[in-house]
Every structure is written in structure tokens, then in C-alpha cells.
Motif scaffolding. Structure first.
Motif, PDB file in Angstrom:
ATOM      1  N   GLY A 402       0.833  -1.197   0.000  1.00  0.00           N
ATOM      2  CA  GLY A 402       0.000   0.000   0.000  1.00  0.00           C
ATOM      3  C   GLY A 402       0.863   1.241   0.000  1.00  0.00           C
ATOM      4  N   SER A 403       0.355   2.323  -0.567  1.00  0.00           N
ATOM      5  CA  SER A 403       1.114   3.577  -0.625  1.00  0.00           C
ATOM      6  C   SER A 403       0.174   4.753  -0.417  1.00  0.00           C
ATOM      7  CB  SER A 403       1.837   3.719  -1.971  1.00  0.00           C
ATOM      8  OG  SER A 403       0.916   3.651  -3.046  1.00  0.00           O
ATOM      9  N   ALA A 404       0.753   5.900  -0.140  1.00  0.00           N
ATOM     10  CA  ALA A 404      -0.034   7.101   0.126  1.00  0.00           C
ATOM     11  C   ALA A 404      -0.648   7.644  -1.162  1.00  0.00           C
ATOM     12  CB  ALA A 404       0.849   8.164   0.767  1.00  0.00           C
ATOM     13  N   ASP A 405      -1.820   8.241  -1.033  1.00  0.00           N
ATOM     14  CA  ASP A 405      -2.501   8.879  -2.169  1.00  0.00           C
ATOM     15  C   ASP A 405      -2.073  10.346  -2.205  1.00  0.00           C
ATOM     16  OD1 ASP A 405      -4.099   9.843  -4.139  1.00  0.00           O
ATOM     17  OD2 ASP A 405      -5.996   9.157  -3.269  1.00  0.00           O
ATOM     18  N   ILE A 406      -1.103  10.646  -3.028  1.00  0.00           N
ATOM     19  CA  ILE A 406      -0.533  11.991  -3.084  1.00  0.00           C
ATOM     20  C   ILE A 406      -1.553  13.001  -3.597  1.00  0.00           C
ATOM     21  CG2 ILE A 406       1.400  13.366  -3.926  1.00  0.00           C
ATOM     22  CD1 ILE A 406       2.133  10.945  -2.139  1.00  0.00           C
ATOM     23  N   ASP A 407      -2.411  12.569  -4.510  1.00  0.00           N
ATOM     24  CA  ASP A 407      -3.329  13.499  -5.169  1.00  0.00           C
ATOM     25  C   ASP A 407      -4.391  14.065  -4.228  1.00  0.00           C
ATOM     26  OD1 ASP A 407      -2.016  13.153  -7.563  1.00  0.00           O
ATOM     27  OD2 ASP A 407      -3.319  11.520  -8.224  1.00  0.00           O
ATOM     28  N   THR A 408      -4.632  13.390  -3.101  1.00  0.00           N
ATOM     29  CA  THR A 408      -5.658  13.868  -2.174  1.00  0.00           C
ATOM     30  C   THR A 408      -5.083  14.259  -0.816  1.00  0.00           C
ATOM     31  OG1 THR A 408      -6.118  11.611  -1.395  1.00  0.00           O
ATOM     32  CG2 THR A 408      -7.386  12.405  -3.293  1.00  0.00           C
ATOM     33  N   MET A 409      -3.786  14.215  -0.674  1.00  0.00           N
ATOM     34  CA  MET A 409      -3.149  14.447   0.619  1.00  0.00           C
ATOM     35  C   MET A 409      -3.233  15.920   1.021  1.00  0.00           C
ATOM     36  SD  MET A 409       0.722  13.357   1.751  1.00  0.00           S
ATOM     37  CE  MET A 409       0.399  11.610   1.547  1.00  0.00           C
ATOM     38  N   SER A 410      -3.659  16.159   2.260  1.00  0.00           N
ATOM     39  CA  SER A 410      -3.697  17.520   2.792  1.00  0.00           C
ATOM     40  C   SER A 410      -2.310  17.915   3.288  1.00  0.00           C
ATOM     41  CB  SER A 410      -4.689  17.602   3.955  1.00  0.00           C
ATOM     42  OG  SER A 410      -4.225  16.818   5.050  1.00  0.00           O
ATOM     43  N   ALA A 411      -2.130  19.185   3.598  1.00  0.00           N
ATOM     44  CA  ALA A 411      -0.835  19.653   4.080  1.00  0.00           C
ATOM     45  C   ALA A 411      -0.489  19.014   5.426  1.00  0.00           C
ATOM     46  CB  ALA A 411      -0.833  21.177   4.200  1.00  0.00           C
ATOM     47  N   SER A 412      -1.471  18.871   6.310  1.00  0.00           N
ATOM     48  CA  SER A 412      -1.194  18.251   7.607  1.00  0.00           C
ATOM     49  C   SER A 412      -0.844  16.781   7.447  1.00  0.00           C
ATOM     50  CB  SER A 412      -2.389  18.416   8.540  1.00  0.00           C
ATOM     51  OG  SER A 412      -3.559  17.842   7.987  1.00  0.00           O
ATOM     52  N   ALA A 413      -1.531  16.088   6.530  1.00  0.00           N
ATOM     53  CA  ALA A 413      -1.200  14.690   6.270  1.00  0.00           C
ATOM     54  C   ALA A 413       0.188  14.574   5.637  1.00  0.00           C
ATOM     55  CB  ALA A 413      -2.246  14.063   5.359  1.00  0.00           C
ATOM     56  N   ALA A 414       0.507  15.508   4.754  1.00  0.00           N
ATOM     57  CA  ALA A 414       1.828  15.482   4.120  1.00  0.00           C
ATOM     58  C   ALA A 414       2.929  15.689   5.142  1.00  0.00           C
ATOM     59  CB  ALA A 414       1.904  16.557   3.036  1.00  0.00           C
ATOM     60  N   ARG A 415       2.668  16.518   6.137  1.00  0.00           N
ATOM     61  CA  ARG A 415       3.665  16.753   7.188  1.00  0.00           C
ATOM     62  C   ARG A 415       3.895  15.473   8.001  1.00  0.00           C
ATOM     63  NH1 ARG A 415       1.761  21.168   8.579  1.00  0.00           N
ATOM     64  NH2 ARG A 415       0.439  20.486  10.314  1.00  0.00           N
ATOM     65  N   ALA A 416       2.812  14.774   8.350  1.00  0.00           N
ATOM     66  CA  ALA A 416       2.949  13.514   9.078  1.00  0.00           C
ATOM     67  C   ALA A 416       3.656  12.468   8.216  1.00  0.00           C
ATOM     68  CB  ALA A 416       1.579  13.003   9.516  1.00  0.00           C
ATOM     69  N   TYR A 417       3.297  12.427   6.941  1.00  0.00           N
ATOM     70  CA  TYR A 417       3.920  11.466   6.022  1.00  0.00           C
ATOM     71  C   TYR A 417       5.399  11.794   5.816  1.00  0.00           C
ATOM     72  CZ  TYR A 417       4.325   8.364   1.985  1.00  0.00           C
ATOM     73  OH  TYR A 417       4.704   7.371   1.120  1.00  0.00           O
ATOM     74  N   ALA A 418       5.734  13.078   5.793  1.00  0.00           N
ATOM     75  CA  ALA A 418       7.124  13.495   5.654  1.00  0.00           C
ATOM     76  C   ALA A 418       7.961  12.956   6.807  1.00  0.00           C
ATOM     77  CB  ALA A 418       7.229  15.018   5.593  1.00  0.00           C
ATOM     78  N   ARG A 419       7.398  12.997   7.995  1.00  0.00           N
ATOM     79  CA  ARG A 419       8.133  12.464   9.150  1.00  0.00           C
ATOM     80  C   ARG A 419       8.318  10.953   9.032  1.00  0.00           C
ATOM     81  NH1 ARG A 419      10.251  14.565  13.347  1.00  0.00           N
ATOM     82  NH2 ARG A 419      10.784  13.237  15.124  1.00  0.00           N
ATOM     83  N   LEU A 420       7.280  10.255   8.600  1.00  0.00           N
ATOM     84  CA  LEU A 420       7.399   8.814   8.383  1.00  0.00           C
ATOM     85  C   LEU A 420       8.524   8.498   7.402  1.00  0.00           C
ATOM     86  CD1 LEU A 420       3.686   7.625   8.024  1.00  0.00           C
ATOM     87  CD2 LEU A 420       5.283   6.919   9.802  1.00  0.00           C
ATOM     88  N   CYS A 421       8.547   9.202   6.281  1.00  0.00           N
ATOM     89  CA  CYS A 421       9.540   8.930   5.237  1.00  0.00           C
ATOM     90  C   CYS A 421      10.950   9.308   5.698  1.00  0.00           C
ATOM     91  CB  CYS A 421       9.185   9.685   3.961  1.00  0.00           C
ATOM     92  SG  CYS A 421       7.668   9.106   3.155  1.00  0.00           S
ATOM     93  N   GLY A 422      11.078  10.459   6.366  1.00  0.00           N
ATOM     94  CA  GLY A 422      12.389  10.887   6.827  1.00  0.00           C
ATOM     95  C   GLY A 422      12.985   9.903   7.818  1.00  0.00           C
ATOM     96  N   GLU A 423      12.176   9.439   8.761  1.00  0.00           N
ATOM     97  CA  GLU A 423      12.669   8.471   9.734  1.00  0.00           C
ATOM     98  C   GLU A 423      13.008   7.137   9.065  1.00  0.00           C
ATOM     99  OE1 GLU A 423      10.473   7.850  13.247  1.00  0.00           O
ATOM    100  OE2 GLU A 423      10.570   9.944  13.915  1.00  0.00           O
TER     101      GLU A 423
END
Length: 485
Positions: A402-423
Motif C-alpha cells: 500500500g502507498s499514500a494517495d498523493i493526489d488527495t493528501m492535505s498539508a497536515s497529512a503530508a507533514r505527518a507522512y514526511a516524518r514517516l519517510c524521513g525516519e
């Protein structure tokens, strides 16, 4: 056109690296690297006057691919600057080759954009969040992966029309997460750092904690739960139900041209089809020797059918097959993917892989960087029916992915996802390289993340310019595009 080949500074610095058991010396080595290459040196991106023609470089890359599939690649890349970025790993590698580096190397992904992260099942049948694409993996500067990941969030944020300040915070978040996780890895016990991973059951808690001071945390958590539940349904059973049908009493892969083309459509019944299927049987038989388990379950399956499949964005045009295998009976099927592995785009700018077989390069890199890898992951080099030797790696087609849906991602969700990816990227680099030296180079201040956030903005501008040049080349007919595919 001028493309700079990376100097030998990385290799020379690594040759001077202290012994692995000398933790204090490794930390001093990282601090010394910071003196040689200050963290602020990573801040800017300015294209050189003689920078390569991006369209020419993509044309060159397409020359080794299946000709009738290349227009599909172009059609996917021209959808947006973000889809273009996904297919432009070679362009960014060429640009990164002339940027400052610390001299500390690790096994890198080579294409660490945000869509190459997601969830998948482990051999222990748990769901974890990790990196999932290693076609370009090679030992190299860890900064290159960080820069490509941060820039992918900037490019995606622009496509979602996030305001400047929100994009900046997302960019800072991904790099801060990388730095903080690397610091924890450097301070951890050796085996704790090695086995560290993010189980999917913790993802919802992670998202909730990340957003606890933000409005809408409950909504984000529910979306995360739903995405994980959906990923758990994407197993081999569902893949067979979706991609396989019964024809004249036999199971066959469903045609969906030009994206999925069964072997009988590519090679009508006759000698050529028999040769292609015998070739695949040979691949399946010989690849077993590269698997991690001697009594592997794949030996209990037999070949049933195969079809050519178009995959991804950057990989479109490389040879990829879906292979249907039959086990005990007609209710016992497995789908594998056999994907061609070419030289990493990084090899033009870094020392060549120690592995002669590029399938082995991909598999070895994936096993090193991932917390857990598919038990069907292996490689083989075989001569095709056209007489040309090619490298392949094989893996299970669907395994709780499974992967994230970039086309519908909000800014707050993108921030949380950014932390997941960075870690997650930090975990992979910590496992594959010198986490102590990298952490010492990063330090405890925000200097590095601010430098990379600035780089991401600059390089996203470059990506926008390259996308325009690419779209103009398609519009003029210089590049062919298969619209609607």
C-alpha cells in the motif's frame, strides 16, 4: 552538454574511516567531515551554464528500452511536474554529481522520492512501513537520497497548491525526522539500531502523536487506519482474483493492453512462444539458487502463464513480466514479477557496483536497506530468445502492499507522512552505513534541514523548467507520447 562525473573524494574519505568498533573515532570522523563540508554548503542549487539538455538525456535513457513502451513512459511523465520528477532520477543524479558531499557513504536508494515508500508484508506476516523501490541502489553519498526525498515533497506540495510556508514546514519536517532518527540510531545499542523498524500497527499512533496539536488529528488517524486495512487486502489471493481468469479450463493472466499483454498476444502459438516460455521456466529454475532459504516454497510451484506488464513511471520501457505459478491445485496460485535490472543511473557518477549482475545489485541493496524483505526476492541473468543477455530480479507481485494517495493528501497529512519517510530513510541509511559518523555530521541544530529545505525549493524550480522543456519536446513531436494510457 557537460555531465560531471563524481570525483573519488567519497571513496578516498571512506578509505580513511575509522574502525567500526571505535565509536568515538567514528563520531570525530563525522565532525571532521562537517569542517571540510559545512552543512550550509548544501543550501543552494544553481544550474551550471553548460548543464546538459534534459530531453537528450531522457532520449539516451530510452534507447535501451522496449520501443513501443517508451511513449507510455512519456505520457505518464507529462501528467504533472511530480510525475515527471518520478521519471527523472537520471537528471537529478547528473545534477547531484557536482554538489557538495560530506564524504561519508552508505548504501543509498538512488530514487528516494515520497512515492517509493509504503507498507508491505514481512515474512513473519506483519505489516511494516518501509522503502519499496531499489532499482537504482548503489553505495553513494547519503545526502543524495535526502535531497531527492525532500525535493519530492516540495514538488508534490506545489502540485497540491500548498502555501509556501506549509511547503517549507513539510520540507523541514522530513529532514528533521531524518536527523533525529539518525541521532537515536547513533546512540542506540548496535542490535537495536539494526532491527529498528516501523510496524504498521504503530503508524496510526505515530500520525496521532505527530498531529496531536493540530486540528483534524482524529480524521487523519481514521484515514491511516483505512489505508492500512486496504493494504492488508492486497495480497496474492486478491491479485490472482483480479488479474487471472479461467480460459478453456486453464488459469490465464487477463489481457489489458498495452499495460498487460499475455505471452500468446506477443508471440502467437508456435516456436517463438515455446521458446519464451521455456526461457521463463529456466529463469524460475535457476533463480532459486539466489533465494535466502534452501527449502524455499517456490520449488513447489510450477509455471502456468506469463504476461508483459508496464510498471511505474521511471521503469516504463524496461522488460517486466508477471508470472503465474500453480501450486497444489487450481486454488493454489502465486504471482511473481520478473523485472529487468539495468545499470543504476548513479553509476555514471559514482564507482560502479561491485556486483556484475544488476539484478543482484538491486536485491543485495534492498536486503541491506529494508527492515524485512520479500522471501521471493532473487535475481538471475539469462540470454533471451533474441540472443541478448539481460539481468532480472524477481519478487512477489502483491504482498500486502500500500502507498499514500498523493493526489488527495492535505498539508497536515503530508507533514505527518514526511516524518514517516524521513525516519524510514534514516533507518535504512543507519543499517547500511556509518550511523555514528552521519549523526555527528548532522549535529543537533537545524542547520542541515534548513539548508536542504532551501535546496529543495531551488531544485523544484529546476524540475519545473525541465518539465516545461520535456512537455515542449512532446508537443513538437521530438518525443512520442501515448495519450490516454
Amino acid at each position: 552538454m557537460s555531465i560531471q562525473t563524481a570525483t573519488g573524494e567519497h571513496a578516498e574519505s571512506d578509505a580513511l574511516a575509522p574502525a567500526a568498533a571505535d565509536f568515538a573515532a567514528r563520531a570525530a570522523y563525522g565532525r571532521e567531515a562537517r569542517r571540510r563540508t559545512p552543512r550550509s554548503d548544501h543550501e543552494c542549487w544553481t544550474p551550471p551554464p553548460d548543464r546538459f539538455d534534459p530531453v537528450a538525456l531522457l532520449e539516451e535513457q530510452a534507447s535501451t528500452r522496449v520501443p513501443e513502451l517508451v511513449p507510455i513512459r512519456h505520457s505518464r511523465m507529462k501528467v504533472s511536474p511530480f510525475t515527471f520528477y518520478r521519471g527523472a532520477a537520471l537528471l537529478m543524479a547528473a545534477d547531484l554529481a557536482d554538489t557538495p558531499v560530506s564524504g561519508i557513504t552508505t548504501q543509498i536508494c538512488g530514487d528516494a522520492h515520497l512515492s517509493n515508500f509504503g507498507v508491505f508484508g514481512t515474512p513473519e506476516r506483519t505489516l511494516i512501513f518501509d522503502m519499496n523501490d531499489f532499482d537504482e541502489t548503489l553505495p553513494g553519498p547519503w545526502e543524495w537520497d535526502v535531497k531527492r526525498l525532500a525535493t519530492s515533497f516540495e514538488v508534490a506540495g506545489r502540485s497540491r497548491a500548498f502555501p509556501d510556508e506549509e511547503r517549507t514546514e513539510i520540507n523541514l519536517t522530513v529532514v528533521r525526522a531524518y536527523r533525529e532518527r539518525m541521532q537515536r540510531a547513533a546512540e542506540s545499542r548496535v542490535l537495536d539500531a539494526w532491527y529498528d523498524r516501523l510496524d504498521a500497527d504503530r503508524v496510526t499512533d505515530f500520525v496521532t502523536a505527530e498531529q496531536e496539536s493540530q486540528r483534524g488529528a482524529d480524521k487523519l488517524a481514521k484515514r491511516a487506519d483505512a489505508a492500512l486495512a486496504k493494504a492488508r487486502t492486497k495480497d496474492s489471493t486478491r491479485a490472482v482474483a483480479k488479474l487471472v481468469e479461467r480460459v478453456d479450463g486453464r488459469m490465464r493472466i487477463v489481457a489489458d493492453p498495452p499495460l498487460i499483454v499475455p505471452i500468446e498476444h506477443l508471440a502467437p502459438i508456435g516456436r517463438r512462444r515455446e521458446q519464451e516460455e521455456d526461457w521463463m521456466r529456466g529463469v524460475l529454475e535457476s533463480y532459486r539458487s539466489t533465494l535466502q532459504y534452501q527449502n524455499h516454497p517456490v520449488r513447489e510451484f510450477s509455471y502456468a502463464h506469463m504476461a508483459r506488464k508496464v510498471v511505474g513511471v521511471g521503469s516504463v520501457g524496461t522488460r517486466a513480466w508477471i508470472v503465474l505459478l500453480r501450486g497444489r491445485d487450481d486454488a493454489d496460485y502465486l504471482l511473481l514479477q520478473a523485472k529487468q535490472a539495468e545499470a543504476s543511473v548513479l553509476e555514471r557518477f559514482l564507482p560502479r557496483s561491485q556486483y556484475d549482475n544488476h539484478g543482484e545489485r538491486v536485491v543485495r541493496g534492498q536486503r541491506l536497506m529494508q527492515a524485512a524483505s520479500d522471501i521471493f526476492l532473487g535475481w538471475r541473468r539469462e540470454t533471451g530468445t533474441d540472443g541478448i543477455e539481460r539481468d532480472f530480479y524477481l519478487r512477489q507481485l502483491h504482498d500486502w502492499k500500500g502507498s499514500a494517495d498523493i493526489d488527495t493528501m492535505s498539508a497536515s497529512a503530508a507533514r505527518a507522512y514526511a516524518r514517516l519517510c524521513g525516519e524510514t530513510l534514516a533507518r535504512a541509511h543507519a543499517r547500511a552505513g556509518d550511523r555514528v559518523a552521519i549523526a555527528a555530521y548532522l549535529g543537533h541544530s537545524d542547520r542541515f534541514e534548513r539548508a536542504i529545505a532551501a535546496f529543495a525549493r531551488d531544485y523544484a524550480d529546476q524540475n519545473d523548467r525541465d518539465f516545461v522543456a520535456f512537455a515542449d519536446a512532446v508537443a513538437s513531436g521530438r518525443l512520442e507520447s501515448a495519450d490516454g494510457v
